[in-house]
Design a protein around this motif. Structure first.
Motif, PDB file in Angstrom:
ATOM      1  N   GLY A 173      11.874 -79.043  30.173  1.00 31.53           N
ATOM      2  CA  GLY A 173      12.715 -80.212  29.930  1.00 31.53           C
ATOM      3  C   GLY A 173      11.894 -81.331  29.326  1.00 31.53           C
ATOM      4  N   PRO A 174      11.956 -82.526  29.929  1.00 37.03           N
ATOM      5  CA  PRO A 174      11.201 -83.653  29.374  1.00 37.03           C
ATOM      6  C   PRO A 174       9.740 -83.668  29.811  1.00 37.03           C
ATOM      7  CG  PRO A 174      12.474 -84.375  31.264  1.00 37.03           C
ATOM      8  CD  PRO A 174      12.821 -82.917  31.052  1.00 37.03           C
ATOM      9  N   ARG A 175       9.347 -82.735  30.699  1.00 33.54           N
ATOM     10  CA  ARG A 175       7.999 -82.772  31.269  1.00 33.54           C
ATOM     11  C   ARG A 175       7.083 -81.742  30.607  1.00 33.54           C
ATOM     12  NH1 ARG A 175       6.579 -81.662  36.400  1.00 33.54           N
ATOM     13  NH2 ARG A 175       8.187 -80.060  36.589  1.00 33.54           N
ATOM     14  N   THR A 176       5.841 -82.169  30.347  1.00 31.21           N
ATOM     15  CA  THR A 176       4.794 -81.243  29.915  1.00 31.21           C
ATOM     16  C   THR A 176       4.038 -80.790  31.153  1.00 31.21           C
ATOM     17  OG1 THR A 176       4.572 -82.324  27.762  1.00 31.21           O
ATOM     18  CG2 THR A 176       2.733 -80.954  28.502  1.00 31.21           C
ATOM     19  N   LEU A 177       4.104 -79.501  31.451  1.00 30.16           N
ATOM     20  CA  LEU A 177       3.480 -78.956  32.657  1.00 30.16           C
ATOM     21  C   LEU A 177       1.980 -78.753  32.482  1.00 30.16           C
ATOM     22  CD1 LEU A 177       6.165 -76.256  33.548  1.00 30.16           C
ATOM     23  CD2 LEU A 177       5.998 -78.613  34.392  1.00 30.16           C
ATOM     24  N   GLY A 178       1.557 -78.506  31.265  1.00 34.19           N
ATOM     25  CA  GLY A 178       0.141 -78.258  31.007  1.00 34.19           C
ATOM     26  C   GLY A 178      -0.036 -77.584  29.657  1.00 34.19           C
ATOM     27  N   GLU A 179      -1.272 -77.204  29.389  1.00 36.89           N
ATOM     28  CA  GLU A 179      -1.601 -76.587  28.105  1.00 36.89           C
ATOM     29  C   GLU A 179      -2.628 -75.490  28.325  1.00 36.89           C
ATOM     30  OE1 GLU A 179      -4.117 -78.348  24.590  1.00 36.89           O
ATOM     31  OE2 GLU A 179      -2.033 -79.017  24.326  1.00 36.89           O
ATOM     32  N   LEU A 180      -2.452 -74.373  27.641  1.00 37.25           N
ATOM     33  CA  LEU A 180      -3.393 -73.266  27.701  1.00 37.25           C
ATOM     34  C   LEU A 180      -4.301 -73.341  26.484  1.00 37.25           C
ATOM     35  CD1 LEU A 180      -0.493 -72.268  28.963  1.00 37.25           C
ATOM     36  CD2 LEU A 180      -1.599 -70.030  28.989  1.00 37.25           C
ATOM     37  N   ASP A 181      -5.601 -73.232  26.700  1.00 33.62           N
ATOM     38  CA  ASP A 181      -6.530 -73.296  25.573  1.00 33.62           C
ATOM     39  C   ASP A 181      -6.363 -72.094  24.646  1.00 33.62           C
ATOM     40  OD1 ASP A 181      -7.603 -75.713  26.333  1.00 33.62           O
ATOM     41  OD2 ASP A 181      -9.356 -74.848  27.318  1.00 33.62           O
ATOM     42  N   PHE A 182      -6.473 -70.883  25.211  1.00 28.66           N
ATOM     43  CA  PHE A 182      -6.381 -69.678  24.392  1.00 28.66           C
ATOM     44  C   PHE A 182      -5.623 -68.588  25.145  1.00 28.66           C
ATOM     45  CE2 PHE A 182     -10.317 -71.707  22.900  1.00 28.66           C
ATOM     46  CZ  PHE A 182     -10.059 -71.777  21.535  1.00 28.66           C
ATOM     47  N   LEU A 183      -4.755 -67.892  24.412  1.00 26.15           N
ATOM     48  CA  LEU A 183      -4.084 -66.690  24.914  1.00 26.15           C
ATOM     49  C   LEU A 183      -4.520 -65.536  24.021  1.00 26.15           C
ATOM     50  CD1 LEU A 183      -1.937 -65.791  27.061  1.00 26.15           C
ATOM     51  CD2 LEU A 183      -0.291 -65.814  25.166  1.00 26.15           C
ATOM     52  N   LEU A 184      -5.047 -64.473  24.652  1.00 23.91           N
ATOM     53  CA  LEU A 184      -5.664 -63.379  23.917  1.00 23.91           C
ATOM     54  C   LEU A 184      -5.143 -62.032  24.390  1.00 23.91           C
ATOM     55  CD1 LEU A 184      -9.364 -64.595  24.329  1.00 23.91           C
ATOM     56  CD2 LEU A 184      -7.873 -65.073  22.391  1.00 23.91           C
ATOM     57  N   PHE A 185      -5.137 -61.079  23.472  1.00 21.13           N
ATOM     58  CA  PHE A 185      -4.923 -59.678  23.831  1.00 21.13           C
ATOM     59  C   PHE A 185      -6.256 -58.959  23.664  1.00 21.13           C
ATOM     60  CE2 PHE A 185      -3.930 -55.279  22.381  1.00 21.13           C
ATOM     61  CZ  PHE A 185      -3.455 -54.805  23.608  1.00 21.13           C
ATOM     62  N   ASN A 186      -6.759 -58.407  24.764  1.00 18.16           N
ATOM     63  CA  ASN A 186      -8.010 -57.672  24.750  1.00 18.16           C
ATOM     64  C   ASN A 186      -7.719 -56.242  24.305  1.00 18.16           C
ATOM     65  OD1 ASN A 186     -10.323 -56.117  25.481  1.00 18.16           O
ATOM     66  ND2 ASN A 186     -10.929 -57.705  26.946  1.00 18.16           N
ATOM     67  N   THR A 187      -8.163 -55.868  23.129  1.00 16.80           N
ATOM     68  CA  THR A 187      -7.819 -54.553  22.573  1.00 16.80           C
ATOM     69  C   THR A 187      -8.552 -53.420  23.270  1.00 16.80           C
ATOM     70  OG1 THR A 187      -9.538 -54.754  20.861  1.00 16.80           O
ATOM     71  CG2 THR A 187      -7.328 -55.563  20.316  1.00 16.80           C
ATOM     72  N   GLU A 188      -9.571 -53.743  24.077  1.00 12.12           N
ATOM     73  CA  GLU A 188     -10.282 -52.704  24.833  1.00 12.12           C
ATOM     74  C   GLU A 188      -9.618 -52.456  26.182  1.00 12.12           C
ATOM     75  OE1 GLU A 188     -14.759 -53.303  22.962  1.00 12.12           O
ATOM     76  OE2 GLU A 188     -14.312 -54.130  24.949  1.00 12.12           O
ATOM     77  N   SER A 189      -9.348 -53.515  26.921  1.00 13.42           N
ATOM     78  CA  SER A 189      -8.727 -53.367  28.242  1.00 13.42           C
ATOM     79  C   SER A 189      -7.208 -53.332  28.181  1.00 13.42           C
ATOM     80  CB  SER A 189      -9.151 -54.510  29.156  1.00 13.42           C
ATOM     81  OG  SER A 189      -8.600 -55.747  28.698  1.00 13.42           O
ATOM     82  N   LYS A 190      -6.643 -53.718  27.034  1.00 13.27           N
ATOM     83  CA  LYS A 190      -5.189 -53.807  26.821  1.00 13.27           C
ATOM     84  C   LYS A 190      -4.539 -54.870  27.714  1.00 13.27           C
ATOM     85  CE  LYS A 190      -5.766 -50.339  24.053  1.00 13.27           C
ATOM     86  NZ  LYS A 190      -5.907 -50.594  22.598  1.00 13.27           N
ATOM     87  N   ALA A 191      -5.315 -55.866  28.121  1.00  6.98           N
ATOM     88  CA  ALA A 191      -4.815 -56.912  29.008  1.00  6.98           C
ATOM     89  C   ALA A 191      -4.592 -58.204  28.237  1.00  6.98           C
ATOM     90  CB  ALA A 191      -5.800 -57.160  30.144  1.00  6.98           C
ATOM     91  N   ILE A 192      -3.587 -58.966  28.657  1.00  3.87           N
ATOM     92  CA  ILE A 192      -3.353 -60.316  28.142  1.00  3.87           C
ATOM     93  C   ILE A 192      -4.217 -61.279  28.951  1.00  3.87           C
ATOM     94  CG2 ILE A 192      -1.670 -62.149  27.780  1.00  3.87           C
ATOM     95  CD1 ILE A 192      -1.218 -59.793  25.951  1.00  3.87           C
ATOM     96  N   GLU A 193      -5.060 -62.045  28.256  1.00  3.71           N
ATOM     97  CA  GLU A 193      -5.999 -62.930  28.925  1.00  3.71           C
ATOM     98  C   GLU A 193      -5.724 -64.391  28.578  1.00  3.71           C
ATOM     99  OE1 GLU A 193      -9.689 -59.696  28.760  1.00  3.71           O
ATOM    100  OE2 GLU A 193      -9.974 -61.715  27.938  1.00  3.71           O
ATOM    101  N   HIS A 194      -5.855 -65.222  29.571  1.00  4.39           N
ATOM    102  CA  HIS A 194      -5.778 -66.672  29.395  1.00  4.39           C
ATOM    103  C   HIS A 194      -7.185 -67.223  29.597  1.00  4.39           C
ATOM    104  CE1 HIS A 194      -4.512 -70.735  31.415  1.00  4.39           C
ATOM    105  NE2 HIS A 194      -5.097 -70.928  30.246  1.00  4.39           N
TER     106      HIS A 194
END
Length: 289
Positions: free
Chosen positions: A121-142
């Motif tokens: 809504g009108p509120r900013t909850l926060g910000e993520l620096d980087f969102l990545l997909f690790n092609t070796e582990s197949k995991a989504i990383e923050h």
């Protein structure tokens, strides 16, 4: 009293490059975190990890050829950094990490997003620096990234590591990671599976202290500096680093020998010993982190 020296076995491959920007890029990408693990006394609300030292060493090996090329042809890096209008070292650090992540030929990550705002809504909850997909582990990383400089006091326990602004403590930063920055379960329609703090910079021990035990969560594969409110021994061998050199010093001495001292970071010539000088009146009473 601590002696101004450091174990010679430390690997600091970023020092082989000549161009200052490339040295800084290499440090940001290849240096280990200043912490080897989360301190056991830290109360975690949302868990996160630090990468092992071997991970950063592997990143350097994969990136070495590219760094050598940039050392001779830095224009691409120079143009990229022109986007940054701020002089804050933390933002500069983030830009170097971003430059590296945008080059998928040299690492196993697919960059899914950078500076991702979470809004309700009108509120900013926060910000993520980087969102990545690790092609070796197949995991989504923050990833959350930070460049920090903390000075140890008292018994070196977690509450007594202070930034140059004493309201900025290591304990406060780790709590911010756990309570605020790593609170999100998903981003950009991806479920987050792993969370990593990329926390680099330098830690400093008092040049005079009776404490002999360094906490086991301090990463001793990163060079420790020293700090104090008086001129150290061999003072004629030191020179004052420019602000940008706090990330990584230039290859050659960048200023005259420090005859008249002011607050700042100093480097001992030919020995790579760092000394953070703090004018005694600026040191306030210790406060809890």
């Amino acid at each position: 009293m601590f002696v101004l020296n450091q174990a010679s076995h430390l690997e600091e491959p970023w020092l082989q490059f000549k161009n200052l920007l490339v040295r800084q890029l290499a440090f940001c990408v290849c240096s280990p975190n200043i912490l080897s693990d989360t301190p056991p006394e830290l109360v975690l609300k949302h868990t996160f990890q630090f990468h092992d030292n071997a991970i950063w060493h592997g990143h350097f090996e994969n990136y070495r050829a590219r760094l050598l090329y940039l050392d001779q042809h830095p224009q691409e890096l120079e143009i990229f950094l022109q986007q940054l209008k701020s002089t804050r070292l933390g933002l500069r650090f983030e830009m170097f990490i971003w430059f590296w992540l945008l080059e998928p030929d040299y690492h196993p990550y697919q960059l899914l997003g950078h500076s991702i705002q979470k809004i309700a809504g009108p509120r900013t909850l926060g910000e993520l620096d980087f969102l990545l997909f690790n092609t070796e582990s197949k995991a989504i990383e923050h990833w959350e990234v930070a460049l920090k400089y903390y000075l140890a006091e008292r018994d070196f326990s977690l509450p007594y590591w202070y930034g140059l602004n004493r309201s900025d403590t290591l304990l406060r930063k780790l709590n911010h990671f756990s309570q605020k920055q790593f609170q999100f379960e998903d981003a950009l329609e991806h479920k987050i599976e792993q969370r990593f703090a990329v926390l680099k910079g330098q830690l400093y021990l008092p040049i005079e202290s009776k404490v002999s035990a360094i906490p086991n969560w301090v990463n001793l594969q990163r060079r420790l500096g020293y700090w104090g409110s008086h001129i150290p021994p061999q003072s004629a061998d030191f020179y004052r680093l420019q602000r940008q050199e706090w990330i990584c010093p230039q290859q050659h001495i960048s200023s005259d020998t420090a005859h008249w001292w002011s607050n700042g970071l100093y480097l001992q010539k030919d020995k790579n010993n760092f000394y953070m000088y703090r004018n005694l009146p600026l040191l306030s009473q210790t406060v809890k982190g």
